[in-house]
Design an enzyme around this catalytic site. Structure first.
Site, PDB file in Angstrom:
ATOM      1  N   HIS A  61       5.000  -5.586  -0.974  1.00  0.00           N
ATOM      2  CA  HIS A  61       6.169  -4.711  -1.013  1.00  0.00           C
ATOM      3  C   HIS A  61       6.148  -3.805   0.214  1.00  0.00           C
ATOM      4  O   HIS A  61       5.343  -4.003   1.134  1.00  0.00           O
ATOM      5  CB  HIS A  61       6.182  -3.882  -2.306  1.00  0.00           C
ATOM      6  CG  HIS A  61       4.886  -3.202  -2.616  1.00  0.00           C
ATOM      7  ND1 HIS A  61       4.341  -2.211  -1.816  1.00  0.00           N
ATOM      8  CD2 HIS A  61       4.001  -3.374  -3.645  1.00  0.00           C
ATOM      9  CE1 HIS A  61       3.216  -1.780  -2.334  1.00  0.00           C
ATOM     10  NE2 HIS A  61       2.965  -2.469  -3.439  1.00  0.00           N
TER      11      HIS A  61
ATOM     12  N   HIS B  14       2.754  -2.328   1.244  1.00  0.00           N
ATOM     13  CA  HIS B  14       1.890  -3.283   1.943  1.00  0.00           C
ATOM     14  C   HIS B  14       2.353  -3.495   3.387  1.00  0.00           C
ATOM     15  O   HIS B  14       1.533  -3.559   4.317  1.00  0.00           O
ATOM     16  CB  HIS B  14       1.901  -4.634   1.219  1.00  0.00           C
ATOM     17  CG  HIS B  14       1.287  -4.618  -0.135  1.00  0.00           C
ATOM     18  ND1 HIS B  14       1.981  -4.981  -1.274  1.00  0.00           N
ATOM     19  CD2 HIS B  14       0.039  -4.279  -0.554  1.00  0.00           C
ATOM     20  CE1 HIS B  14       1.188  -4.891  -2.320  1.00  0.00           C
ATOM     21  NE2 HIS B  14       0.005  -4.452  -1.922  1.00  0.00           N
TER      22      HIS B  14
ATOM     23  N   LYS C  53      -2.029   5.681  -2.184  1.00  0.00           N
ATOM     24  CA  LYS C  53      -1.446   5.639  -3.530  1.00  0.00           C
ATOM     25  C   LYS C  53      -2.528   5.484  -4.591  1.00  0.00           C
ATOM     26  O   LYS C  53      -2.540   6.180  -5.600  1.00  0.00           O
ATOM     27  CB  LYS C  53      -0.456   4.484  -3.645  1.00  0.00           C
ATOM     28  CG  LYS C  53       0.045   4.262  -5.075  1.00  0.00           C
ATOM     29  CD  LYS C  53       0.863   3.010  -5.189  1.00  0.00           C
ATOM     30  CE  LYS C  53       1.270   2.772  -6.639  1.00  0.00           C
ATOM     31  NZ  LYS C  53       0.123   2.398  -7.495  1.00  0.00           N
TER      32      LYS C  53
ATOM     33  N   GLN D 100      -9.360   4.790  -6.064  1.00  0.00           N
ATOM     34  CA  GLN D 100      -9.905   3.580  -5.441  1.00  0.00           C
ATOM     35  C   GLN D 100     -10.323   3.841  -4.005  1.00  0.00           C
ATOM     36  O   GLN D 100     -11.396   3.405  -3.565  1.00  0.00           O
ATOM     37  CB  GLN D 100      -8.851   2.471  -5.490  1.00  0.00           C
ATOM     38  CG  GLN D 100      -9.246   1.197  -4.750  1.00  0.00           C
ATOM     39  CD  GLN D 100      -8.184   0.134  -4.891  1.00  0.00           C
ATOM     40  OE1 GLN D 100      -8.075  -0.496  -5.942  1.00  0.00           O
ATOM     41  NE2 GLN D 100      -7.379  -0.066  -3.846  1.00  0.00           N
TER      42      GLN D 100
END
Length: 523
Positions: free
Chosen positions: A31, A34, A153, A157
């Protein structure tokens, strides 16, 4: 654009690359977020245009038993087109047995530090970040890139992977990129395509509520409305539930330790996860009480002024040239005919002292002292030879430290000196100890003197002068030269100015994400 399906394909392609390699790992269904990562990866970092590799691998290790592994969106043909259009040269789309050739039972796993798994998504998704870290480390071992691009986002992580890769001493720079959002504010996600029109309207409540609660935390409640007593996570949950969202968690955590907070402090993250139709959506905002401060310490002749000025411009921060301030005082002491070794005489020179810093047309620091323009004069060998002696006096350090701290009270600056991180700005977001060997600093000093029209001593003499100055600076009783415990050391021998600046930018971005302090001109 090449499609690589096996480790053998990847190895052959990797061997053919003669330029830096930048890597963007994804699970596909590419999307706008990316595509932004891929475009960023394609930008040169001072060593020529890089090759960009994108991976598409739906990682079974990071999905729980009741999660959406089987129905996760997959469209390799569309991903190939999107990656190529954004600037990738190849896409690695391996089967599971290419990444896990011995199966799950024979796989060596990476376990992230426990303290990073006590908040946000980790408690509700046991094993998730272990699966992420295991596969990312495996991919990095196969790809061996110089730079890894990840989105901010997925903040938890990003924090976990940075820590894991640092602990494993993997030679890769991790570059975080700001969250890309759709027109209604929703963070781009492959799972957004699960949402119907009603779900979408509800999903948009998440970023809007985060912004509203975050603004109230930083700015206080709107005029005429009293401050509510509830802690930020409770306020966030209440606001989301009032809007109809099913809240999985709402938390306020320290940005880098992910430790829960009851009130905003330093750089922190206000985050939530909600259930929206078939999707679980996460989002966050980063809160920072003041603009960032970068403190660059180091010995004389390490090139601090040159790179600090350029770094400030690159990051959109003010440049505070503390070295020029000490040089100006030294010039004034000499101009007054005072003995630089006499503390009482130097202190008398400080009475009524008016020191003004400015910026010239070429971006250089301009200095006026009591109406005298001294920008060039303070760089003379005579001033250089006595600045350490003058700076060692407590009266000088106290006077200029107070002035520097007043300048930095609002943040938003890059400052260099020899005690900036230890004495002047001990709470700076980034502290760097910028240094070089004595031989390298002597060579640079000789070149600088020649450029300014001065006759340079021999390199042997310059090395002796620099070594002696280091000794004096590190042994003085008032604010001695030393590396702060939490400072990053950067040895610049053999590095170009641009390479040093890029290294500083990378260090800055490890501590201050783009979402908290965007680059100038960023959309």
């Amino acid at each position: 654009m090449q499609l690589l399906r096996t480790r053998r394909d990847l190895l052959a392609w990797r061997r053919a690359q003669e330029c830096p390699l930048h890597f963007v790992p994804t699970m596909g269904a590419l999307h706008a977020g990316h595509r932004a990562l891929i475009r960023r990866a394609a930008q040169p970092r001072g060593a020529g245009a890089p090759a960009v590799l994108v991976s598409v691998y739906v990682n079974p290790l990071q999905f729980g038993p009741q999660e959406d592994f089987q129905r996760y969106p997959r469209d390799l043909a569309a991903d190939l087109k999107a990656a190529a259009a954004a600037g990738a040269q190849a896409l690695f789309a391996p089967a599971v047995d290419e990444i896990q050739p011995t199966g799950e039972e024979g796989l060596t796993r990476i376990l992230p530090p426990a303290f990073l798994l006590r908040s946000l998504c980790a408690p509700g998704r046991p094993g998730h970040f272990e699966g992420v870290a295991t596969v990312v480390v495996r991919l990095l071992a196969l790809v061996r890139p110089q730079r890894l691009l990840l989105g901010e986002k997925d903040w938890q992580q990003l924090v976990i992977l940075r820590r894991v890769l640092a602990d494993l001493a993997l030679p890769v720079v991790v570059e975080g990129c700001a969250t890309v959002r759709e027109a209604d504010g929703l963070a781009c996600s492959s799972r957004n395509r699960y949402l119907d029109a009603a779900d979408r309207r509800l999903a948009a409540v998440l970023p809007a509520t985060l912004r509203a609660v975050g603004a109230s935390l930083l700015n206080g409640p709107p005029a005429g409305r009293p401050e509510r007593a509830a802690e930020p996570p409770v306020r966030l949950r209440q606001a989301l539930e009032q809007a109809g969202a099913v809240v999985e968690y709402s938390e306020l955590v320290a940005a880098h330790s992910l430790a829960p907070l009851s009130r905003p402090r330093g750089l922190c993250v206000l985050a939530a996860a909600i259930r929206c139709g078939p999707s679980r959506l996460i989002d966050h905002i980063l809160l920072m009480s003041r603009p960032p401060i970068v403190a660059i310490d180091g010995p004389a002749g390490a090139g601090k002024s040159t790179v600090t000025r350029a770094l400030a411009e690159r990051l959109g921060l003010l440049y505070l040239d503390t070295g020029a301030m000490y040089r100006a005082v030294t010039w004034w002491v000499q101009h007054q005919g005072a003995d630089p070794a006499d503390a009482a005489a130097v202190e008398r020179c400080l009475l009524g002292l008016e020191l003004q810093l400015g910026t010239g047309t070429a971006g250089e620091t301009t200095v006026q002292i009591n109406g005298h323009e001294v920008s060039a004069a303070i760089r003379s060998p005579e001033v250089t030879g006595q600045v350490s002696q003058v700076a060692a006096h407590g009266c000088v350090r106290r006077a200029l430290t107070a002035q520097q701290q007043a300048m930095g009270a609002r943040g938003g600056l890059v400052a260099e000196g020899r005690d900036i991180g230890t004495a002047v700005f001990p709470d700076a977001e980034l502290k760097v100890f910028l240094t070089a060997t004595v031989a390298e600093r002597a060579r640079r000093r000789a070149h600088d003197l020649g450029q300014r029209g001065f006759t340079a001593p021999s390199l042997t003499e310059l090395e002796a002068q620099i070594a002696e100055r280091d000794r004096l600076d590190s042994t003085r009783s008032e604010a001695p030269l030393q590396q702060a415990d939490d400072a990053e050391e950067l040895v610049t021998d053999g590095m170009s100015i641009e390479a040093v600046i890029q290294a500083l930018v990378d260090l800055f971005r490890q501590r201050v994400p783009e979402e908290a302090w965007p680059d100038p001109g960023a959309a």
